[in-house]
Write a protein that holds these residues in place. Sequence first.
Motif, PDB file in Angstrom:
ATOM      1  N   GLU A 141      39.647  42.379  46.065  1.00 30.01           N
ATOM      2  CA  GLU A 141      39.487  40.999  46.511  1.00 30.01           C
ATOM      3  C   GLU A 141      39.644  40.023  45.343  1.00 30.01           C
ATOM      4  N   LEU A 142      39.204  40.431  44.154  1.00 32.18           N
ATOM      5  CA  LEU A 142      39.430  39.589  42.977  1.00 32.18           C
ATOM      6  C   LEU A 142      40.924  39.427  42.710  1.00 32.18           C
ATOM      7  N   TYR A 143      41.680  40.532  42.846  1.00 34.85           N
ATOM      8  CA  TYR A 143      43.126  40.439  42.673  1.00 34.85           C
ATOM      9  C   TYR A 143      43.728  39.487  43.697  1.00 34.85           C
ATOM     10  N   GLU A 144      43.203  39.537  44.918  1.00 35.36           N
ATOM     11  CA  GLU A 144      43.710  38.643  45.958  1.00 35.36           C
ATOM     12  C   GLU A 144      43.408  37.183  45.623  1.00 35.36           C
ATOM     13  N   ARG A 145      42.286  36.935  44.980  1.00 29.88           N
ATOM     14  CA  ARG A 145      41.983  35.573  44.526  1.00 29.88           C
ATOM     15  C   ARG A 145      43.027  35.082  43.539  1.00 29.88           C
ATOM     16  N   LEU A 146      43.595  36.003  42.805  1.00 30.17           N
ATOM     17  CA  LEU A 146      44.612  35.661  41.813  1.00 30.17           C
ATOM     18  C   LEU A 146      45.957  35.389  42.472  1.00 30.17           C
ATOM     19  N   ARG A 147      46.273  36.139  43.525  1.00 30.84           N
ATOM     20  CA  ARG A 147      47.619  36.093  44.088  1.00 30.84           C
ATOM     21  C   ARG A 147      47.735  35.285  45.374  1.00 30.84           C
ATOM     22  N   ARG A 148      46.799  35.499  46.288  1.00 32.00           N
ATOM     23  CA  ARG A 148      46.948  34.908  47.613  1.00 32.00           C
ATOM     24  C   ARG A 148      47.109  33.395  47.584  1.00 32.00           C
ATOM     25  N   PRO A 149      46.294  32.645  46.810  1.00 33.80           N
ATOM     26  CA  PRO A 149      46.465  31.189  46.812  1.00 33.80           C
ATOM     27  C   PRO A 149      47.825  30.730  46.301  1.00 33.80           C
ATOM     28  N   ARG A 150      48.522  31.598  45.565  1.00 30.40           N
ATOM     29  CA  ARG A 150      49.830  31.241  45.019  1.00 30.40           C
ATOM     30  C   ARG A 150      50.979  31.746  45.878  1.00 30.40           C
ATOM     31  N   GLY A 151      50.639  32.310  47.022  1.00 30.08           N
ATOM     32  CA  GLY A 151      51.666  32.756  47.953  1.00 30.08           C
ATOM     33  C   GLY A 151      52.253  34.108  47.649  1.00 30.08           C
ATOM     34  N   VAL A 152      51.647  34.847  46.701  1.00 28.96           N
ATOM     35  CA  VAL A 152      52.124  36.196  46.386  1.00 28.96           C
ATOM     36  C   VAL A 152      51.404  37.170  47.308  1.00 28.96           C
ATOM     37  N   ARG A 153      52.156  37.822  48.188  1.00 32.35           N
ATOM     38  CA  ARG A 153      51.567  38.731  49.158  1.00 32.35           C
ATOM     39  C   ARG A 153      51.603  40.160  48.628  1.00 32.35           C
ATOM     40  N   GLU A 212      45.463  49.564  45.751  1.00 32.60           N
ATOM     41  CA  GLU A 212      44.127  48.997  45.820  1.00 32.60           C
ATOM     42  C   GLU A 212      43.269  49.518  44.678  1.00 32.60           C
ATOM     43  N   SER A 213      42.306  48.717  44.243  1.00 33.13           N
ATOM     44  CA  SER A 213      41.374  49.144  43.213  1.00 33.13           C
ATOM     45  C   SER A 213      40.445  50.220  43.762  1.00 33.13           C
ATOM     46  N   TYR A 214      39.873  51.005  42.856  1.00 30.88           N
ATOM     47  CA  TYR A 214      38.881  52.004  43.266  1.00 30.88           C
ATOM     48  C   TYR A 214      37.675  51.340  43.920  1.00 30.88           C
ATOM     49  N   ASP A 215      37.449  50.060  43.608  1.00 29.16           N
ATOM     50  CA  ASP A 215      36.342  49.291  44.177  1.00 29.16           C
ATOM     51  C   ASP A 215      36.945  48.154  45.007  1.00 29.16           C
ATOM     52  N   PRO A 216      36.735  48.137  46.324  1.00 25.46           N
ATOM     53  CA  PRO A 216      37.331  47.086  47.161  1.00 25.46           C
ATOM     54  C   PRO A 216      36.995  45.678  46.703  1.00 25.46           C
ATOM     55  N   ARG A 217      35.888  45.509  46.017  1.00 22.49           N
ATOM     56  CA  ARG A 217      35.519  44.171  45.533  1.00 22.49           C
ATOM     57  C   ARG A 217      36.484  43.690  44.463  1.00 22.49           C
ATOM     58  N   PHE A 218      37.022  44.608  43.663  1.00 27.29           N
ATOM     59  CA  PHE A 218      38.015  44.221  42.672  1.00 27.29           C
ATOM     60  C   PHE A 218      39.349  43.900  43.336  1.00 27.29           C
ATOM     61  N   ALA A 257      45.323  56.318  33.973  1.00 26.97           N
ATOM     62  CA  ALA A 257      43.887  56.322  34.191  1.00 26.97           C
ATOM     63  C   ALA A 257      43.276  54.957  33.957  1.00 26.97           C
ATOM     64  N   LEU A 258      43.887  54.174  33.025  1.00 30.21           N
ATOM     65  CA  LEU A 258      43.294  52.880  32.726  1.00 30.21           C
ATOM     66  C   LEU A 258      43.739  51.812  33.691  1.00 30.21           C
ATOM     67  N   ARG A 259      44.675  52.123  34.602  1.00 26.19           N
ATOM     68  CA  ARG A 259      45.210  51.089  35.466  1.00 26.19           C
ATOM     69  C   ARG A 259      44.160  50.487  36.381  1.00 26.19           C
ATOM     70  N   GLY A 260      43.248  51.315  36.874  1.00 26.69           N
ATOM     71  CA  GLY A 260      42.254  50.798  37.794  1.00 26.69           C
ATOM     72  C   GLY A 260      41.433  49.682  37.199  1.00 26.69           C
ATOM     73  N   ALA A 261      41.299  49.675  35.875  1.00 21.67           N
ATOM     74  CA  ALA A 261      40.521  48.637  35.215  1.00 21.67           C
ATOM     75  C   ALA A 261      41.325  47.378  34.968  1.00 21.67           C
ATOM     76  N   LEU A 262      42.672  47.492  35.064  1.00 26.72           N
ATOM     77  CA  LEU A 262      43.515  46.367  34.690  1.00 26.72           C
ATOM     78  C   LEU A 262      44.216  45.733  35.871  1.00 26.72           C
ATOM     79  N   ASP A 263      44.767  46.562  36.763  1.00 29.90           N
ATOM     80  CA  ASP A 263      45.464  46.023  37.911  1.00 29.90           C
ATOM     81  C   ASP A 263      45.649  47.129  38.914  1.00 29.90           C
ATOM     82  N   PRO A 264      45.936  46.781  40.172  1.00 27.57           N
ATOM     83  CA  PRO A 264      45.977  47.781  41.220  1.00 27.57           C
ATOM     84  C   PRO A 264      47.339  48.379  41.469  1.00 27.57           C
ATOM     85  N   HIS A 265      48.319  48.132  40.624  1.00 24.63           N
ATOM     86  CA  HIS A 265      49.669  48.594  40.919  1.00 24.63           C
ATOM     87  C   HIS A 265      49.786  50.091  40.697  1.00 24.63           C
TER      88      HIS A 265
END
Length: 324
Positions: free
Chosen positions: A169-181, A161-167, A316-324
Amino acid sequence: MASEDPVADVREGGTWTPRQRLKNDVVYVLVRALLAFALLLPRRVLRAACRALGGVAYAVLPRTRRIVAARLEAGLGRSKVRAQSVFTTVAGMLADTLDLLRPGERAGARLSLDPTSRRVFADALAEGRGVVFVAAHLGPWERMAALLVEEGFPVATVARESYDPRFTELYERLRRPRGVRSLYRGRRGVALSIARELAEGRAVGFLVDIPARVPSTTRRLFGADVLVPIGPARIALARRSAVVVGTCAPPAPAPTTSGSSHPIVLISRVSLDDLGPESCAEDVLVTRITAELERRIAAWPEAWLGSFVPPGRPAALRGALDPH
C-alpha cells in the motif's frame, strides 16, 4: 536450542506466526516513522542524509561491499568507478524516490525525456499492438514511470507484492496518485490484465535486470551469468507487440542550455526482425534485450541497484526496496 519459525509468505496464502507478526509490526512502524521524519526534511537535507547513510552502509557492510566491488570488476575490469560511489549514488536515488511522496512534486522536476526517445515511444504505441517496455533498476526508475505518465503516455508496470501487504500500500501511495498502475504478479488474472493492456494499445513495463522467482534463462549481464526473465519476450512475440528498452541515463557532463543537469530517460526500439526459426525467436529476443540493458548499465554503473545482488539469485533484498 529451538529452531526459528519458518518464514511464511502471505502472498502465497501463508500465515505469520505471532513472532513473525510482532517483528513485521515493529519493522512497519519504524519505516512509517522514518518516512514521516524524512518528508519533514528539506530536499537537499534529505538527499545529503541519504548519501551519508550510504557512506555508513559502505563502511559497516563488508560482505555487501565485496559483492559490489566484484560486480564492478566483472562488468568494467579496471575502472575509476568505486564501490563507495555505488552506495552513495543508490542512496541518493532513495531520496529521489521519497521526494515523489511530496505533494506538488513533478516527476519532470529532476528527470527529463530525451526528445528522440519520446518519438520512438510514441511511434511504437501508434502501431496499436501495445508496447512491452523493458527497464532496469538503473537511476531513478520510479520517477521514470511517473514521468512517462506525466508526459501523456499510458503505462502500467508489472510488480511483485511486498511480503507485507502494508508495504504494498505504501508503494501504491507512491504510484497511484501519479497514474502509474501496478499489475501484481501472483494475483489471479494478472496475465489477462497484461494482455488487455497490450490489446488496447498501452505500454506494460517489466524490470528484468535482477533475478526474480519467475521463468528465466541464463544470460551474460555486466560480466556475470544472471537469470533473465523470459516473460517479456514471450509476451511480445505472442501479442506481436513492439519492444522497447527504456532506462534512466546520467546527466550530461555540463548543464544543458536549459540549465538542467538532471538525468534523462532514453528509450530505444528492439528489433524483432531476423529472429530466426520460431523455436529460437524467444531466445534471440532475450539476448537482444539483455545486450541493450548491459550497454545502459555500463554507461552508469554507479546507479545500478543490481550491483548489490549476487548473480543468479532471486533478489533477497528486493522485498525491502521495491516489489518488482
